[in-house]
Design an enzyme around this catalytic site. Structure first.
Site, short mmCIF file in Angstrom:
data_model
loop_
_atom_site.label_atom_id
_atom_site.label_comp_id
_atom_site.label_asym_id
_atom_site.label_seq_id
_atom_site.Cartn_x
_atom_site.Cartn_y
_atom_site.Cartn_z
N ALA A 68 0.79 -1.21 0.09
CA ALA A 68 0.02 0.09 0.12
C ALA A 68 0.83 1.30 0.24
O ALA A 68 0.59 2.36 0.80
CB ALA A 68 -0.94 0.12 1.30
N HIS B 153 3.94 5.09 -4.73
CA HIS B 153 5.73 5.38 -5.21
C HIS B 153 5.77 6.44 -6.13
O HIS B 153 4.90 6.73 -6.91
CB HIS B 153 6.07 3.85 -5.96
CG HIS B 153 6.22 2.87 -5.17
ND1 HIS B 153 7.05 2.59 -4.23
CD2 HIS B 153 5.32 1.64 -5.26
CE1 HIS B 153 6.80 1.16 -3.77
NE2 HIS B 153 5.74 0.61 -4.31
#
Lengths: 472, 419
Positions: free
Chosen positions: A49, A52
């Protein structure tokens, strides 16, 4: 089913839901199929989760570009729909001389990926950020924009948005064979065949199998199991940043990350499997994580474990995302999407729209598109219903806490059954509300939550309560 | 974070948790103080764990009766209400808003409670599967006793036909009783200890009554079955041999942890042994005016002992409300192996004795007639042979008379056994 859709998307994970949503923004009829009884029940439901920045992708790859774009697209979309995101930032921690030496290279790589905000810091700075970190850190690299996000809400928002735009969601449709009728493809599926002019394969762990049904033999998916430990909320103050390992010759390491629900994750392991459904945990995996955790942050291991789980990543033998359109066959493969697909999903959808347009599918933007949905908030950084006095005053069901550990109210459970994509199972309810995800794992609320599932959330909302007497 | 209006209540005493200890404290305090006694409970019905333990054995040491859990819970509620206490159910305490001020969520709205004294009576829960790190499939049919009894006794739900129960202590037999009522046979009970941890009074007839085997020195190493439980793998701890036992229900009993979230949130000093707050003979925590009772302090003793804590704390709270402070001299009590913890952990020699003149301890080993030894700064201050066993899985009681020779001005007192 007699109708022929313009596009059928196979797989209602994050990537498939994003693609269906994107294509439904044009004058197209779109079906979204999934083999399971819920959206986001495969590889999209169990990951770390993390939203990025793409700082560590392989420069020049499609993945690098789409993760970078996806970061911004999903951040905006989250803001709009209420997907909980916390911009905690990350810190890569170097524990060996080799890892320390790797930091400048990682910094250059981040710049090649278009991310220029990393900084190399010394051990004092590392421990200033993370006072509970285990002994022996030599330095680190900061990635200020790495963030944490709710993967369940992301998937559900995209699928709900798609349905709001008119997408036909077809659950329990496992595609077993395909038939090319020249101008359209019939997908033979459990629960009923689906006919469409174009097919998008976003089947995640099953994408290689579906790809072979279309006559290709391009790649093989290996389910890579990642086991994770979720620590109690009481551990959360120790971990205010994502603590990342430095990739080194010893392989990819284990991270520690806060979650938007206020817990702390330790993991994942990486183990290649054969069984594409084995999401069990293993004795070896848990032992490995505890060993890593003891070194990374011994204080964390003194806290209680709230949950253990395993996710399957769709690892492929192809080094990059494998997204290709076959114009003759009116077919698009969206394969090899590893864990970065959470971040990249919306950008992948944009990319796929470009590919089908280039391959000859007319994309005429629709007018009067509905607003994206406003999702129920599952994040601790934002006001939750149990905290919202005005909301409780308007509807007492938001003041009736049914899951004590996660503070989920009867109103939220009821709402989810009235939503466009209601849960079919207890797991679906847990992903939509957090009910039963807490430290007691059902000791107190398990039976009550089961009753709510059976009554579709109505059983405890109708009670009358005497008004409180104000204090003297 | 809140928005909108919040109702403020100002009782003299707020008690968090309407189980045996909280309700007993309310019953004793309500007639004796000027002002309200308010009991908050997050469940929709007051009474705590006994509400769903539908078998006899409750009320023995506090009411001198022998009754079922639900009847005991109802009686505690009636007594507290008759004494004038107010009980507010469906009230989840969410946070502290001051030293003795808490905030709660209820269907009637957000509530702020400003009290002069706070009693924490939040009890304990059993560690669920993840906290025990039992690997394997994510199978349906895995419960704790609390979950199982809620399901069977309160919601009248169904379980399977063949159960394995992890644990062989009092609560494990309670689970077996519940399973039997639900039409599910307990085919095996497992314990990591070399003998069943329950009183033999229960174990022997229990084994006959349930036709159940108890596998000692055994742990569950894997859960098998997707989506429904099919079997568990168990391991003999001495030989390492593993085998698979077919079952469709797995009940994880015992292995208690206090519900200590509010204690931690307040920054109140904790005991790493019990995982509950540190308290003294009068059940004071280290935050003035905040007290703690019941299985939050000693995970876990029977309901009647928790209730007796409630009665015991009442006098301490009355003294605090009258402005009396604790005697300054105090000695830390420390449990040495095989004891895991001792409660209370702080002994004030000039204060009144702990509840029932007993120290409560938890032993990790079975010792038939233990000789207790207390050492302070390396010197033996008391030795006492006790004529009842120390056994894992239940509280071991030591008369507080052993503390008579403890020096109030010296260091911590270590409590162990002499072999």
């Amino acid at each position: 089913m007699n109708t022929t859709f313009d596009v059928a998307v196979i797989g209602a994970g994050i990537v498939g839901s994003a693609i269906a949503r994107k294509l439904a923004g044009y004058e197209l009829s779109v079906a979204l199929l999934d083999a399971r009884n819920d959206v986001g029940d495969g590889t999209s439901k169990a990951n770390t989760a993390i939203l990025h920045t793409g700082f560590d992708a392989k420069p020049g790859t499609l993945e690098s570009r789409l993760v970078g774009e996806g970061y911004h697209l999903l951040s905006e979309y989250a803001e709009l729909t209420g997907i909980p995101v916390e911009h905690t930032g990350a810190l890569l921690v170097a524990w060996t001389a080799e890892e320390l030496d790797a930091l400048p290279g990682l910094r250059r790589k981040a710049e090649q990926n278009g991310y220029g905000k990393t900084e190399i810091v010394g051990p004092e700075e590392v421990y200033r950020h993370l006072p509970h970190l285990g002994e022996g850190a030599l330095g680190g690299l900061t990635v200020p924009d790495e963030s944490i996000i709710c993967t369940w809400t992301t998937n559900l928002a995209l699928a709900t948005d798609a349905v709001g735009r008119g997408v036909t969601l077809l659950l329990n449709r496992a595609v077993t064979s395909v038939e090319d009728l020249g101008d359209r493809t019939v997908l033979r599926a459990s629960g009923g065949d689906v006919s469409a002019r174009w097919v998008v394969n976003a089947a995640g762990l099953g994408a290689d199998v579906v790809d072979r049904l279309f006559g290709h033999d391009r790649f093989t998916v290996t389910p890579r199991r990642g086991e994770l430990l979720v620590y109690d909320k009481l551990a959360r103050p120790m971990v205010n940043k994502i603590i990342l390992p430095v990739p080194s010759s010893r392989g990819k390491g284990v991270l520690i990350s806060p979650t938007v629900y206020g817990n702390v994750l330790l993991g994942p392991t990486a183990e290649d499997l054969v069984d594409r459904t084995d999401t069990g945990t293993s004795e070896k995996g848990l032992e490995f994580l505890l060993g890593k955790g003891e070194k990374l942050m011994p204080d964390l291991l003194r806290e209680e474990v709230t949950a253990t789980y395993a996710g399957l990543r769709a690892a492929s033998d192809h080094p990059d995302y494998l997204i290709e359109a076959d114009a003759g066959r009116r077919y698009v493969l969206v394969g090899g999407i590893r864990s970065t697909g959470l971040t990249a999903g919306i950008a992948i959808a944009e990319h796929v729209a470009g590919l089908v347009r280039d391959a000859g599918l007319a994309l005429v933007p629709r007018e009067n598109l509905p607003e994206p949905p406003r999702m129920p908030n599952l994040g601790e950084a934002f006001t939750r219903p149990y905290q919202d006095a005005a909301r409780i005053a308007a509807d007492p069901a938001y003041g009736k806490v049914v899951c004590f550990c996660e503070r989920v109210t009867a109103g939220e459970v009821r709402d989810t059954f009235r939503s466009p994509i209601p849960p079919a199972t207890l797991e679906g309810l847990r992903r939509r509300t957090r009910a039963m995800n807490g430290r007691c794992q059902g000791f107190f609320c398990g039976a009550e939550v089961k009753k709510l599932l059976e009554s579709r959330g109505e059983s405890t909302c109708e009670q009358r309560h005497a008004p409180l007497e104000a204090g003297r | 974070m809140t928005s909108g209006d919040i109702t403020t209540l100002t009782p003299a005493v707020v008690i968090i948790g309407a189980g045996p200890s909280g309700l007993s404290a309310a019953r004793e305090l309500a007639p004796r103080i000027n002002g309200d006694v308010l009991v908050l409970d997050r469940e929709s019905t007051a009474g705590g764990i006994p509400r769903h333990s539908d078998h006899p054995g409750y009320g023995i040491r506090d009411m001198w009766r022998f009754m079922s859990g639900p009847a005991y819970a109802r009686r505690l509620v009636r007594q507290a209400e008759a004494a004038g206490a107010k009980i507010l159910t469906n009230a989840t305490v969410t946070n502290w808003a001051g030293d003795r001020t808490i905030e709660a969520t209820t269907p009637q709205g957000r509530v702020r409670v400003e009290a002069r004294a706070v009693i924490l009576a939040t009890g304990a829960r059993e560690r669920p599967r993840p906290a025990r790190l039992i690997p394997g499939d994510r199978a349906h049919g895995v419960y704790t006793t609390g979950h199982l009894q809620n399901l069977v006794h309160l919601q009248h739900g169904k379980v399977g036909k063949r159960a394995v129960v992890v644990g062989a202590e009092l609560v494990s037999w309670s689970a077996a009783l519940t399973l039997r009522e639900a039409g599910c046979r307990t085919v095996l009970m497992t314990t990591e200890y070399p003998r069943p941890d329950s009183y033999s009074l229960f174990s022997i007839p229990g084994r006959i009554l349930f036709r159940t085997r108890v596998a000692t020195r055994t742990r569950v190493t894997r859960v098998i079955g997707r989506p429904e439980l099919r079997a568990v793998e168990i391991e003999d701890l001495d030989t390492g041999a593993r085998r698979v036992v077919e079952c469709d229900t797995l009940v994880l009993t015992g292995d208690w942890i206090p519900d200590h979230e509010l204690v931690r949130a307040a920054g109140i000093a904790m005991d790493p042994g019990t995982n509950g707050p540190l308290v003294d003979n009068a059940l004071r925590t280290d935050r003035p005016g905040v007290f703690a009772v019941g299985n939050l302090l000693h995970p876990v003793d029977t309901a009647d002992i928790a209730a007796i804590d409630g009665a015991h704390v009442a006098r301490s709270v009355l003294a605090w409300l009258r402005g009396r402070s604790a005697p300054a001299e105090q000695v830390r009590l420390i449990a040495d192996a095989p004891f895991r913890w001792v409660a209370p952990e702080i002994f004030r020699p000039k204060d009144r004795a702990p509840a029932r003149h007993r120290l409560l301890l938890w032993s990790d080993r079975y010792i038939p007639f233990p000789r207790i030894v207390l050492r302070q700064e390396g010197r033996v201050v008391a030795r006492k042979r006790l004529w009842w066993p120390a056994a894992p899985g239940r509280v071991f009681r030591v008369p507080t008379s052993v503390l008579a020779a403890v020096r109030p001005d010296a260091g911590p007192v270590h409590i162990g056994v002499e072999t």
